[in-house]
Design a protein around this motif. Structure first.
Motif, short mmCIF file in Angstrom:
data_model
loop_
_atom_site.label_atom_id
_atom_site.label_comp_id
_atom_site.label_asym_id
_atom_site.label_seq_id
_atom_site.Cartn_x
_atom_site.Cartn_y
_atom_site.Cartn_z
N TRP A 11 9.26 3.71 0.97
CA TRP A 11 8.65 2.60 -0.01
C TRP A 11 7.52 2.88 -0.66
CZ3 TRP A 11 10.24 -2.96 0.25
CH2 TRP A 11 11.49 -3.23 1.14
N LYS A 12 7.29 2.53 -1.68
CA LYS A 12 6.05 2.53 -2.63
C LYS A 12 5.09 1.62 -2.92
CE LYS A 12 4.89 4.69 -7.14
NZ LYS A 12 5.38 5.50 -8.14
N HIS A 13 3.89 1.66 -2.71
CA HIS A 13 2.88 0.57 -2.78
C HIS A 13 2.80 0.24 -4.46
CE1 HIS A 13 -0.98 -1.26 -2.96
NE2 HIS A 13 -0.62 -1.79 -1.53
N LYS A 14 2.89 -1.05 -4.56
CA LYS A 14 3.15 -1.42 -6.18
C LYS A 14 1.83 -1.06 -6.81
CE LYS A 14 6.36 -5.18 -5.40
NZ LYS A 14 6.60 -6.43 -5.05
N LYS A 15 0.51 -1.21 -6.21
CA LYS A 15 -0.80 -0.98 -6.78
C LYS A 15 -1.04 0.39 -6.81
CE LYS A 15 -5.31 -2.78 -7.03
NZ LYS A 15 -6.34 -3.67 -6.53
#
Length: 75
Positions: A11-15
């Motif tokens: 998963w990738k952190h949005k911010k």
């Protein structure tokens, strides 16, 4: 409905844009290794986060290989 996090997913952190690999799901807690702050060496399980927080702040990238496959050796 948002995708439910599962073990071995990336998963990738949005911010902040760092990646997180889920190592375990225990109850409502999500445990994962990350490369936050540019750290490329994984030392230990660093972060525990609740499903709702995780789903709001991360976006699913894809499935990772199970960790045990990474250590298999061919004859």
């Amino acid at each position: 409905m948002s995708k439910v996090p599962q073990r071995d997913e990336i998963w990738k952190h949005k911010k902040d844009g760092y990646l997180a690999r889920i190592t375990a799901i225990v109850g409502d807690a999500v445990f994962y290794f990350s490369n936050e702050n540019g750290c490329n060496n994984v030392r230990e399980m660093e972060v525990v986060s609740w499903h709702t927080y995780f789903q709001e702040n991360f976006v699913f990238i894809g499935n990772g290989k199970p960790l045990n496959i990474l250590f298999e050796m061919a004859d």
